[in-house]
Enzyme design. Structure first.
Site, PDB file in Angstrom:
ATOM      1  N   CYS A  48       0.817  -1.173   0.054  1.00 47.57           N
ATOM      2  CA  CYS A  48      -0.013   0.175  -0.022  1.00 47.57           C
ATOM      3  C   CYS A  48       0.838   1.406   0.003  1.00 47.57           C
ATOM      4  O   CYS A  48       1.434   1.435   1.023  1.00 47.57           O
ATOM      5  CB  CYS A  48      -0.960  -0.016   1.242  1.00 47.57           C
ATOM      6  SG  CYS A  48      -1.721   1.527   1.403  1.00 47.57           S
ATOM      7  N   CYS A  77      -0.161   4.097   2.453  1.00 49.97           N
ATOM      8  CA  CYS A  77      -0.226   4.128   3.958  1.00 49.97           C
ATOM      9  C   CYS A  77       0.308   2.704   4.269  1.00 49.97           C
ATOM     10  O   CYS A  77       1.407   2.448   4.127  1.00 49.97           O
ATOM     11  CB  CYS A  77      -1.522   4.487   4.677  1.00 49.97           C
ATOM     12  SG  CYS A  77      -2.967   3.640   4.068  1.00 49.97           S
ATOM     13  N   SER A  78      -0.773   1.736   4.989  1.00 51.22           N
ATOM     14  CA  SER A  78      -0.474   0.336   5.276  1.00 51.22           C
ATOM     15  C   SER A  78      -1.508  -0.607   5.141  1.00 51.22           C
ATOM     16  O   SER A  78      -1.562  -1.595   6.081  1.00 51.22           O
ATOM     17  CB  SER A  78       0.112   0.630   6.726  1.00 51.22           C
ATOM     18  OG  SER A  78      -0.801   1.144   7.570  1.00 51.22           O
ATOM     19  N   CYS A  79      -2.410  -0.362   4.219  1.00 51.15           N
ATOM     20  CA  CYS A  79      -3.450  -1.223   4.173  1.00 51.15           C
ATOM     21  C   CYS A  79      -3.003  -2.557   4.061  1.00 51.15           C
ATOM     22  O   CYS A  79      -2.125  -3.003   3.406  1.00 51.15           O
ATOM     23  CB  CYS A  79      -4.297  -0.996   2.885  1.00 51.15           C
ATOM     24  SG  CYS A  79      -4.952   0.817   2.974  1.00 51.15           S
TER      25      CYS A  79
END
Lengths: 202, 118
Positions: free
Chosen positions: A103, A106-108
């Protein structure tokens, strides 16, 4: 002498404590709810869930097909569902395609099957480099993909969450589902690793 | 509403899908060539910078989802704008130029408002 890095952790911890006490004082959360949430993600929800999905797909062709057709429903069959796994897609590694997930914004990450993301997955270097130089990143993870095999990078910045179905290693025909699940690593389901049999050279 | 420990397991298992159950027509169909718009908002967006201006192909229509760019601003009074989200295929060379590996590709999930026909 403390370095900048040394100070980072206490500052983050302090900020978390401040947020938690604010949320409690405003009557939005019971601190016990935070404890329950932490317990779930520390002890119950993690990559062993995803490993069970992968192993079942390897031994049950009908399940594999359901997983590729409607991953959310197929994963729910094993009891895994919910936050950050509401709309799942499973992508299958083959002899001609190696998939990997990032991602970049961000950090999905698919929490019900993999738990919370590792620190490196959230780091700016991984997120920036994996889209621009996926083979370089894979090499650093110990995976070298042949030149005629496509590396397919999935940038999961919208609302879908992805899980890689890694290839079943050769020489595992005698293994049952539980033995196979034990071979499946977190990184193989992100696509930064491949599944190897125990004792095989890295 | 107070979040209590009793609510947590159900909440976690249920989640909160961003799918919007409304009938919005898609602007594109599978196989269409598209170009990601060169948008640089100062507010929330899910359009990655590296695909802006790049050409790709619609590979799959995931259906209608809340549009994150407006969903993030509902508290400012910005109306929701649910729309189709697509899996768009880009070649590594289209995005990164001739030094990129010739067979490698990217998949990026992009909303209708991020795309023009190419």
């Amino acid at each position: 002498m403390p370095t900048h890095a040394d100070r980072k952790e206490p500052e983050a911890a302090l900020r978390v404590r401040a947020l938690e006490s604010l949320l409690a004082e405003k009557g939005l959360i019971d601190p016990k709810a935070m404890d329950a949430m932490v317990d779930l993600y520390e002890n119950r929800i993690g990559p062993r869930n995803g490993a069970r999905v992968v192993a079942k797909a390897w031994v049950d062709p009908a399940y594999r097909q359901r997983l590729l057709d409607d991953a959310t429903a197929a994963i729910r069959e094993l009891g895994f569902s919910g936050l950050q796994g509401e709309d799942m897609v499973v992508v299958e590694n083959t002899d001609s395609v190696h998939n990997m997930i990032v991602c970049t914004l961000c950090s999905c990450y698919p929490w019900p099957t993999l738990g919370l993301p590792p620190v490196w997955y959230k780091s700016a270097p991984y997120r920036a480099r994996v889209v621009a130089d996926p083979r370089g990143v894979l090499h650093e993870f110990g995976v070298d993909v042949p030149d005629d095999k496509e590396v397919r990078v999935w940038d999961t910045t919208a609302e879908l969450r992805y899980l890689v179905l890694p290839q079943r290693p050769a020489g595992t025909e005698h293994m049952d589902e539980a033995q196979l699940a034990a071979l499946v690593t977190r990184d193989s389901m992100i696509g930064t690793g491949v599944v190897r049999t125990n004792g095989a050279p890295a | 509403m107070l979040l209590t420990a009793e609510i947590v397991p159900g909440l976690v298992a249920q989640g909160a899908s961003a799918r919007a159950h409304v009938d919005v027509p898609p602007k594109f169909k599978v196989g269409d060539k598209v170009r990601a718009r060169n948008l640089n908002p100062t507010s929330h967006t899910r359009l990655p910078g590296y695909v802006r201006g790049r050409e790709g192909v619609i590979e799959f229509d995931y259906g209608v989802f809340e549009f994150p760019d407006t969903h993030a601003r509902v508290f400012e009074g910005v109306p929701e704008k649910p729309q189709h989200c697509y899996r768009v295929r880009f070649t590594a060379r289209e995005v990164w130029g001739p030094t990129a590996h010739p067979v490698d590709t990217l998949r990026v999930d992009l909303f209708d408002d991020y795309l023009d026909p190419a």
